[in-house]
Write a protein that holds these residues in place. Structure first.
Motif, mmCIF file in Angstrom:
data_model
loop_
_atom_site.group_PDB
_atom_site.id
_atom_site.type_symbol
_atom_site.label_atom_id
_atom_site.label_comp_id
_atom_site.label_asym_id
_atom_site.label_seq_id
_atom_site.Cartn_x
_atom_site.Cartn_y
_atom_site.Cartn_z
ATOM 1 N N UNK A 26 4.358 2.890 29.718
ATOM 2 C CA UNK A 26 4.988 3.744 28.703
ATOM 3 C C UNK A 26 6.382 3.233 28.367
ATOM 4 N N UNK A 27 7.156 2.905 29.389
ATOM 5 C CA UNK A 27 8.500 2.391 29.169
ATOM 6 C C UNK A 27 8.503 1.071 28.426
ATOM 7 N N UNK A 28 7.538 0.193 28.751
ATOM 8 C CA UNK A 28 7.452 -1.097 28.067
ATOM 9 C C UNK A 28 7.239 -0.928 26.572
ATOM 10 N N UNK A 29 6.278 -0.096 26.191
ATOM 11 C CA UNK A 29 5.975 0.106 24.770
ATOM 12 C C UNK A 29 7.199 0.641 24.026
ATOM 13 N N UNK A 30 7.864 1.635 24.626
ATOM 14 C CA UNK A 30 9.023 2.249 23.973
ATOM 15 C C UNK A 30 10.176 1.262 23.840
ATOM 16 N N UNK A 31 10.483 0.520 24.924
ATOM 17 C CA UNK A 31 11.629 -0.378 24.881
ATOM 18 C C UNK A 31 11.361 -1.614 24.030
ATOM 19 N N UNK A 41 18.132 -8.256 22.322
ATOM 20 C CA UNK A 41 17.371 -9.103 23.229
ATOM 21 C C UNK A 41 17.441 -8.552 24.657
ATOM 22 N N UNK A 42 18.541 -7.871 24.990
ATOM 23 C CA UNK A 42 18.657 -7.269 26.327
ATOM 24 C C UNK A 42 17.603 -6.188 26.520
ATOM 25 N N UNK A 43 17.395 -5.365 25.485
ATOM 26 C CA UNK A 43 16.386 -4.311 25.584
ATOM 27 C C UNK A 43 14.985 -4.912 25.629
ATOM 28 N N UNK A 44 14.755 -5.984 24.857
ATOM 29 C CA UNK A 44 13.466 -6.680 24.924
ATOM 30 C C UNK A 44 13.245 -7.226 26.329
ATOM 31 N N UNK A 45 14.332 -7.776 26.928
ATOM 32 C CA UNK A 45 14.229 -8.282 28.301
ATOM 33 C C UNK A 45 13.870 -7.185 29.280
ATOM 34 N N UNK A 46 14.501 -6.025 29.123
ATOM 35 C CA UNK A 46 14.191 -4.896 29.998
ATOM 36 C C UNK A 46 12.743 -4.446 29.801
ATOM 37 N N UNK A 47 12.283 -4.484 28.545
ATOM 38 C CA UNK A 47 10.896 -4.112 28.258
ATOM 39 C C UNK A 47 9.919 -5.080 28.921
ATOM 40 N N UNK A 48 10.212 -6.389 28.819
ATOM 41 C CA UNK A 48 9.336 -7.387 29.442
ATOM 42 C C UNK A 48 9.318 -7.229 30.953
ATOM 43 N N UNK A 50 9.588 -4.447 32.534
ATOM 44 C CA UNK A 50 8.711 -3.312 32.814
ATOM 45 C C UNK A 50 7.242 -3.700 32.641
ATOM 46 N N UNK A 51 6.951 -4.556 31.654
ATOM 47 C CA UNK A 51 5.572 -5.010 31.449
ATOM 48 C C UNK A 51 5.084 -5.808 32.653
ATOM 49 N N UNK A 153 11.293 -3.354 44.894
ATOM 50 C CA UNK A 153 12.251 -4.372 44.456
ATOM 51 C C UNK A 153 12.266 -4.479 42.936
ATOM 52 N N UNK A 154 11.081 -4.479 42.342
ATOM 53 C CA UNK A 154 10.986 -4.541 40.886
ATOM 54 C C UNK A 154 11.728 -3.362 40.251
ATOM 55 N N UNK A 155 11.506 -2.184 40.798
ATOM 56 C CA UNK A 155 12.098 -0.985 40.209
ATOM 57 C C UNK A 155 13.621 -0.962 40.352
#
Length: 297
Positions: A26-31, A41-48, A50-51, A153-155
């Motif tokens: 859900x977070x990936x799609x939104x971000x 690009x920072x938000x895209x990085x955060x989205x990736x 999460x993916x 760790x990921x989170x």
């Protein structure tokens, strides 16, 4: 009783990973939508991030599911428990291409800055931060499996990345410096590298059969038992984060079968209770006669 407890823990682990995977999707799609719409690009990085986390959790779920439903047989004598560290290792490796993409895209943004909607981007990043905090709450606990620790760790990396995006957007809003966006993306890439190293290190230690405890301590502990003459050999290793194996070869001073059986039971109990060994093999050899008995637990 112990087997039921292990199954309960595995079911809880599966449920946690499934919940966290759904949250991250859900977070990936939104971000991702927000990053593309607002130009960050920072938000895209955060989205990736999460993916790839969601993919990591799906791989972990698959490993737990297959490992739990595959009974040991003549060829797979321990079942498929090694799928857990394999999935964790692959999860760490999968983070590498994402780092390359973020660094490259950040460099391009440095050369050619783009217009960004900082407040909208910060709002989406704040939503991602909330999702990450919820996920950390779901996954954390007193005892976590390797895949749960990998997710943890990921989170933590995701949480730090979301905070970094929010701060960078506020910097852009109040200073007008567009460099904050690519710089934040590089910081996120560094966080991802840290996550990957931790995951690869832990899973690699299992694959390379690094002992989870000091073997010298194990030898010394066994030597303290009455009836033990010498400890000829001792090994402790892990097949997965939830299955530990121990083997010891001991010369003893026992004189009767009952004494030897009692010594065998004592050594096995210590390895199981003090060193968390799930599968124990003890070789007892009389120091005087060379007679040998082997027991497995």
């Amino acid at each position: 009783m112990g087997e039921t407890h292990n199954h309960d823990e595995e079911n809880q682990s599966t449920q946690k990973l499934a919940i966290v995977a759904g949250i991250n999707l859900v977070g990936f799609v939104a971000e991702l939508a927000g990053g593309l719409l607002f130009g960050s690009v920072a938000l895209i990085g955060d989205a990736l991030h999460m993916l790839f986390d969601a993919v990591a959790y799906v791989l972990a779920l698959g490993a737990v599911y297959i490992g739990r439903r595959t009974e040991p047989d003549g060829r797979w004598t321990y079942g498929l428990n090694r799928l857990e560290p394999l999935a964790a290792f692959l999860n760490g490796v999968l983070l590498v291409p994402m780092v390359g993409y973020l660094v490259w895209e950040s460099y391009q943004r440095y050369l050619h800055p783009v217009e960004i909607e900082p407040l909208q981007t910060a709002a989406l990043a704040a939503g991602g931060l909330v999702l990450n905090i919820v996920s950390v709450y779901v996954i954390q606990g007193r005892s976590m499996s390797l895949n749960e620790r990998g997710a943890y760790y990921h989170l933590l990396g995701d949480t730090g990345a979301s905070v970094a995006v929010i701060v960078s957007m506020l910097v852009i809003q109040f200073t007008g410096s567009k460099l904050a966006d690519p710089i934040t993306a590089v910081i996120i890439a560094a966080i991802i590298v840290w996550s990957a190293i931790e995951l690869i290190r832990e899973s690699g230690a299992i694959f390379l059969q690094r002992s989870p405890v000091s073997v010298d301590d194990v030898r010394q502990r066994i030597l303290e038992i009455d009836g033990v003459a010498t400890v000829e050999d001792a090994h402790i290793w892990e097949l997965s984060s939830t299955l530990r194996v121990a083997t010891v070869h001991v010369r003893d001073r026992t004189t009767t079968v009952d004494e030897r059986d009692a010594l065998n039971e004592r050594i096995s109990t210590i390895l199981a209770s003090e060193y968390d060994a799930d599968h124990v093999t003890v070789d007892l050899v009389s120091a005087g006669t060379g007679a040998e008995r082997r027991r497995e637990h």
